[in-house]
Design a protein around this motif. Structure first.
Motif, PDB file in Angstrom:
ATOM      1  N   UNK A 187       0.826  -1.210   0.000  1.00 46.05           N
ATOM      2  CA  UNK A 187       0.000   0.000   0.000  1.00 46.05           C
ATOM      3  C   UNK A 187       0.868   1.271   0.000  1.00 46.05           C
ATOM      4  N   UNK A 240       3.885   6.129   2.516  1.00 44.30           N
ATOM      5  CA  UNK A 240       2.496   6.592   2.509  1.00 44.30           C
ATOM      6  C   UNK A 240       2.454   8.104   2.338  1.00 44.30           C
ATOM      7  N   UNK A 241       3.462   8.773   2.863  1.00 45.66           N
ATOM      8  CA  UNK A 241       3.533  10.233   2.768  1.00 45.66           C
ATOM      9  C   UNK A 241       4.819  10.622   2.042  1.00 45.66           C
ATOM     10  N   UNK A 269       5.702  20.107   2.979  1.00 48.56           N
ATOM     11  CA  UNK A 269       4.594  19.590   3.806  1.00 48.56           C
ATOM     12  C   UNK A 269       4.359  18.124   3.446  1.00 48.56           C
ATOM     13  N   UNK A 270       4.108  17.295   4.447  1.00 51.18           N
ATOM     14  CA  UNK A 270       3.884  15.868   4.172  1.00 51.18           C
ATOM     15  C   UNK A 270       2.482  15.651   3.615  1.00 51.18           C
ATOM     16  N   UNK A 271       2.408  15.048   2.451  1.00 54.37           N
ATOM     17  CA  UNK A 271       1.111  14.772   1.815  1.00 54.37           C
ATOM     18  C   UNK A 271       1.076  13.313   1.367  1.00 54.37           C
ATOM     19  N   UNK A 272      -0.135  12.842   1.089  1.00 57.35           N
ATOM     20  CA  UNK A 272      -0.300  11.465   0.619  1.00 57.35           C
ATOM     21  C   UNK A 272       0.570  11.244  -0.627  1.00 57.35           C
ATOM     22  N   UNK A 293       1.127   9.785  -3.931  1.00 53.16           N
ATOM     23  CA  UNK A 293       0.445   9.137  -5.059  1.00 53.16           C
ATOM     24  C   UNK A 293       1.382   9.004  -6.251  1.00 53.16           C
ATOM     25  N   UNK A 334      -3.231  -1.120  -9.752  1.00 51.61           N
ATOM     26  CA  UNK A 334      -2.654   0.220  -9.651  1.00 51.61           C
ATOM     27  C   UNK A 334      -3.685   1.240 -10.141  1.00 51.61           C
ATOM     28  N   UNK A 335      -3.600   2.445  -9.594  1.00 50.21           N
ATOM     29  CA  UNK A 335      -4.441   3.548 -10.053  1.00 50.21           C
ATOM     30  C   UNK A 335      -3.552   4.545 -10.777  1.00 50.21           C
ATOM     31  N   UNK A 360      -0.472   4.956  -8.048  1.00 48.09           N
ATOM     32  CA  UNK A 360      -0.463   4.533  -6.656  1.00 48.09           C
ATOM     33  C   UNK A 360      -1.029   3.116  -6.603  1.00 48.09           C
ATOM     34  N   UNK A 361      -0.784   2.475  -5.463  1.00 50.57           N
ATOM     35  CA  UNK A 361      -1.200   1.073  -5.308  1.00 50.57           C
ATOM     36  C   UNK A 361      -2.647   1.035  -4.836  1.00 50.57           C
ATOM     37  N   UNK A 362      -3.476   0.239  -5.506  1.00 45.89           N
ATOM     38  CA  UNK A 362      -4.826   0.002  -4.990  1.00 45.89           C
ATOM     39  C   UNK A 362      -4.931  -1.370  -4.337  1.00 45.89           C
ATOM     40  N   UNK A 363      -4.300  -2.371  -4.936  1.00 44.10           N
ATOM     41  CA  UNK A 363      -4.314  -3.720  -4.325  1.00 44.10           C
ATOM     42  C   UNK A 363      -2.907  -4.309  -4.383  1.00 44.10           C
TER      43      UNK A 363
END
Lengths: 180, 180
Positions: free
Chosen positions: A32, A43-44, A58-61, A63, A120-121, A162-165
């Motif tokens: 993930x 993740x960030x 700034x720490x962001x998601x 993707x 993947x997305x 980004x990872x979806x599964x």
């Protein structure tokens, strides 16, 4: 939902802390947070000049976990630059695919599904920056290439995902590409 | 990039394991996995009937961490159903905003930025299902409402969001809504 297919030509890892350049491996495990051991795992991540709505750093998601390029688009960039080839490693790619027209134009939200169910997305175009241009200039030993790379690679430098599964991605995998 | 604004009318939490119905709180803290303590918190969630590309129950990235509705759209759904009001808690909403036309039609990828820098990513329309209809039917004590809810709420049931930047969201916050 539209659906088409592409083939994984090779998979790569950026596990040398000194460079974004990748190296070929037999397969990559995706979680993930991205590809464990890869410089883009997490993740960030800190916001950079691409995310002007956030303060730099700034720490962001995250993707931008995985970078995908296509063999056909790499060949076109090489033609634009007048050099024999562009290796996907020079672009820091994690996956090179073939058999899909205009990978870079895949809409955000497109899903890429691999044989074992890994998903993947597509998060959109990987906007070209000067880094790979410098690598290409050094390897080809031809001055001026670094600045030609950004315009030559526009809309052909592939996508970030980004990872979806979670799962495993290997050379030779047939990918189902499912439109939004 | 287009930009408009909206106001947070109230924030809510689904922290009763027995129901998706939310309750009002003063503010909500959002983290990369969602709202701690909320039933939708998590980096992963099981795929359901909305994600037909994955087997039901397969763990996938959770992009349905936060549900947002608009006061204006809730009023329209109530008119369609012939009842005095729809409370956002009945829809399991975490945030109710006002001052934005057609919240539900915000494109996927739209950013919502809060005063302290908290950032959400719009993941698209929250497709209405029968659950809230049943709650409304019970509360209004009017049979038949549950089945009327889905058609009445189409394109007005709000959006789901994922967290891009962690922080705090409070009643009265002015949100910057930044188009893709």
């Amino acid at each position: 939902m539209s659906e088409c297919r592409a083939t994984v030509q090779c998979v790569m890892l950026a596990d040398d802390p000194a460079t974004f350049v990748t190296r070929m491996v037999a397969d990559i495990r995706v979680e993930i947070g991205g590809i464990p051991g890869d410089r883009h795992f997490g993740l960030l991540r800190p916001a950079d000049s691409r995310q002007k709505i956030y303060p730099r750093g700034a720490l962001i998601a995250n993707r931008r976990q995985i970078s995908i390029v296509s063999q056909e688009e790499c060949e076109l960039i090489a033609i634009h630059l007048g050099i024999p080839e562009i290796k996907p490693e020079w672009l820091g790619a994690n996956i090179m695919i073939s058999g899909l027209e205009k990978l870079t134009e895949l809409p955000q939200g497109t899903r890429l599904i691999f044989p074992d169910g890994t998903g993947l997305i597509c998060e959109g175009e990987n906007l070209p920056c000067i880094g790979p241009g410098r690598v290409i200039e050094t390897i080809c030993n031809q001055s001026g290439l670094s600045h030609k790379f950004v315009p030559a690679a526009k809309k052909m430098r592939g996508i970030v995902c980004s990872i979806e599964r979670e799962g495993c991605i290997s050379r030779g995998d047939i990918i189902r590409i499912i439109g939004v």
